[in-house]
Design a protein around this motif. Structure first.
Motif, PDB file in Angstrom:
ATOM      1  N   ALA A 173       0.838  -1.206   0.000  1.00 17.69           N
ATOM      2  CA  ALA A 173       0.000   0.000   0.000  1.00 17.69           C
ATOM      3  C   ALA A 173       0.870   1.252   0.000  1.00 17.69           C
ATOM      4  O   ALA A 173       0.584   2.230  -0.713  1.00 17.69           O
ATOM      5  CB  ALA A 173      -0.928  -0.014   1.205  1.00 17.69           C
ATOM      6  N   THR A 174       1.947   1.218   0.785  1.00 15.78           N
ATOM      7  CA  THR A 174       2.868   2.361   0.832  1.00 15.78           C
ATOM      8  C   THR A 174       3.577   2.519  -0.508  1.00 15.78           C
ATOM      9  O   THR A 174       3.685   3.639  -1.032  1.00 15.78           O
ATOM     10  CB  THR A 174       3.900   2.164   1.958  1.00 15.78           C
ATOM     11  N   LEU A 175       4.078   1.407  -1.045  1.00 11.11           N
ATOM     12  CA  LEU A 175       4.836   1.453  -2.290  1.00 11.11           C
ATOM     13  C   LEU A 175       3.959   1.891  -3.455  1.00 11.11           C
ATOM     14  O   LEU A 175       4.382   2.700  -4.301  1.00 11.11           O
ATOM     15  CB  LEU A 175       5.449   0.076  -2.579  1.00 11.11           C
ATOM     16  N   LEU A 176       2.749   1.369  -3.508  1.00 11.67           N
ATOM     17  CA  LEU A 176       1.841   1.665  -4.619  1.00 11.67           C
ATOM     18  C   LEU A 176       1.058   2.954  -4.407  1.00 11.67           C
ATOM     19  O   LEU A 176       0.305   3.367  -5.288  1.00 11.67           O
ATOM     20  CB  LEU A 176       0.867   0.504  -4.813  1.00 11.67           C
ATOM     21  N   GLU A 177       1.222   3.562  -3.236  1.00 11.15           N
ATOM     22  CA  GLU A 177       0.561   4.822  -2.898  1.00 11.15           C
ATOM     23  C   GLU A 177      -0.956   4.697  -3.010  1.00 11.15           C
ATOM     24  O   GLU A 177      -1.640   5.494  -3.678  1.00 11.15           O
ATOM     25  CB  GLU A 177       1.078   5.962  -3.785  1.00 11.15           C
ATOM     26  N   VAL A 178      -1.480   3.651  -2.366  1.00  9.30           N
ATOM     27  CA  VAL A 178      -2.930   3.448  -2.265  1.00  9.30           C
ATOM     28  C   VAL A 178      -3.280   3.373  -0.774  1.00  9.30           C
ATOM     29  O   VAL A 178      -2.417   3.066   0.060  1.00  9.30           O
ATOM     30  CB  VAL A 178      -3.378   2.163  -3.000  1.00  9.30           C
ATOM     31  N   PRO A 179      -4.527   3.650  -0.424  1.00 12.41           N
ATOM     32  CA  PRO A 179      -4.900   3.624   1.000  1.00 12.41           C
ATOM     33  C   PRO A 179      -4.604   2.280   1.655  1.00 12.41           C
ATOM     34  O   PRO A 179      -4.076   2.228   2.773  1.00 12.41           O
ATOM     35  CB  PRO A 179      -6.404   3.919   0.978  1.00 12.41           C
ATOM     36  N   ARG A 180      -4.945   1.191   0.968  1.00 13.60           N
ATOM     37  CA  ARG A 180      -4.673  -0.138   1.513  1.00 13.60           C
ATOM     38  C   ARG A 180      -4.829  -1.171   0.401  1.00 13.60           C
ATOM     39  O   ARG A 180      -5.420  -0.906  -0.633  1.00 13.60           O
ATOM     40  CB  ARG A 180      -5.636  -0.455   2.661  1.00 13.60           C
ATOM     41  N   VAL A 181      -4.248  -2.331   0.633  1.00 11.29           N
ATOM     42  CA  VAL A 181      -4.414  -3.481  -0.256  1.00 11.29           C
ATOM     43  C   VAL A 181      -5.177  -4.528   0.543  1.00 11.29           C
ATOM     44  O   VAL A 181      -4.629  -5.129   1.486  1.00 11.29           O
ATOM     45  CB  VAL A 181      -3.059  -4.035  -0.738  1.00 11.29           C
ATOM     46  N   ASP A 182      -6.444  -4.703   0.234  1.00  8.01           N
ATOM     47  CA  ASP A 182      -7.284  -5.630   0.995  1.00  8.01           C
ATOM     48  C   ASP A 182      -6.850  -7.076   0.763  1.00  8.01           C
ATOM     49  O   ASP A 182      -6.573  -7.472  -0.379  1.00  8.01           O
ATOM     50  CB  ASP A 182      -8.751  -5.475   0.593  1.00  8.01           C
TER      51      ASP A 182
END
Length: 361
Positions: free
Chosen positions: A176-185
């Motif tokens: 999530a941090t690397l891809l700059e998204v809120p979260r990876v469910d």
């Protein structure tokens, strides 16, 4: 007496022949330097100056000849030397050398200038440097993603602790941090069999790949210059103009010895130089070329770029570059010697024609 007259006639013919060569070379140099001047004007100035220089040599010869009477011998000697310095050494000889050297070298210099300039314009019109930077950044990012994914895959397939545990969840947080998204469910997971875990890995791979592609698109969009369309269009126009000139030169339809023709070629080069200078941050220069396209003064301040062709058109720049060693190996010294020999030969024959043969008062 008859033999003396024959010698003078032969000398007169030789003088006219050598003077014609010298004056042609001088007016060619003047016309290259000032192509807007009428060529007839260049001829008038050249012939007048050469005659004055020839008279200067006669003053010197007569002043040194003790067998003839010369009034104010010392003053005439000094006057002749000064005339020779200003009208020959400063004017005729350098311009003659310039013409000989120009005609011997202009084709190779022009082809080199066009080829190099087209290369940098090609970088701009194809956005080569920016595309490579984008590609490098995307590749580095892709490697990071799949390196992190390898850890997730190993964690899921770990026979000692199969399934989706705390370590796997931590890796998803890193994604999530690397891809700059809120979260990876996390995906639902019930079956711990080897086949089910392999299928889970494939599902995560597809999920991560989709998120990664979105990030790769964002990387591209963030690195594309806002004026990309402008400089690509300008570079394409300049490139095509130079390509046209290059083809005209190759086919022989464009005479580089013609002052107006080479002026047109240079104007196209100047336009290309200007585009490259304006958008130089998107260009990767080869060793030694940056100073050519982005010159600076002794204080490091930017100054106007001068094309290689334009420097060849100027007798002053050619000699300046020669004295600075920029034409080493191009044989300019040969053309210097030829120019001197042509002029000295003409002066010698002029002095023979108008030589005083007896002591008179």
């Amino acid at each position: 007496m008859g033999q003396n007259n024959i010698l003078k006639i032969i000398s007169a013919i030789a003088f006219i022949a050598l003077a014609a060569v010298s004056c042609w070379a001088t007016q060619e140099s003047l016309h290259l330097l000032q192509p807007d001047w009428p060529q007839a004007l260049c001829w008038i100035v050249t012939v007048a100056f050469f005659i004055i220089a020839s008279l200067g040599t006669k003053l010197i010869v007569d002043s040194l000849n003790q067998n003839v009477y010369v009034e104010n011998r010392g003053k005439k000697l000094i006057g002749g030397i000064l005339i020779l310095i200003f009208f020959w050494l400063v004017f005729s000889m350098p311009t003659n050398t310039h013409t000989f050297f120009y005609r011997n070298s202009i084709r190779s210099v022009t082809n080199s200038d066009i080829s190099t300039t087209k290369g940098y314009l090609d970088q701009l019109r194809n956005n080569t440097l920016t595309e490579r930077k984008i590609r490098d950044k995307q590749t580095a990012f892709t490697n990071q993603v799949w390196s992190l994914f390898a850890g997730l895959e190993a964690e899921i397939k770990n026979d000692a602790n199969p399934g989706f545990g705390p370590n796997a969840r931590r890796i998803l947080a890193d994604f999530a941090t690397l891809l700059e998204v809120p979260r990876v469910d996390p995906l639902s997971f019930n079956d711990r069999s080897e086949q089910a875990r392999a299928k889970l890995v494939d599902s995560y791979r597809a999920k991560i790949d989709l998120l990664m592609q979105n990030k790769l698109t964002n990387i591209r969009n963030s690195m594309i210059a806002p004026d990309e369309d402008t400089y690509k269009a300008m570079a394409s126009t300049d490139w095509l103009n130079l390509d046209f000139a290059e083809n005209m030169i190759k086919s022989g339809d464009l005479d580089l010895n013609d002052a107006m023709a080479i002026k047109e070629v240079n104007s196209r080069l100047v336009s290309g130089y200007s585009t490259i200078k304006t958008y130089n941050s998107y260009v990767e220069f080869n060793s030694g070329d940056k100073e050519q396209y982005l010159p600076t003064d002794e204080n490091g301040n930017p100054k106007d770029a001068v094309t290689k062709v334009e420097r060849m058109l100027s007798v002053f720049d050619v000699w300046r570059d020669f004295l600075n060693g920029k034409y080493a190996g191009r044989g300019l010294i040969i053309w210097v010697l030829l120019s001197i020999l042509v002029d000295v030969g003409a002066f010698l024959f002029f002095d023979i024609v108008f030589k005083k043969d007896q002591y008179t008062i």
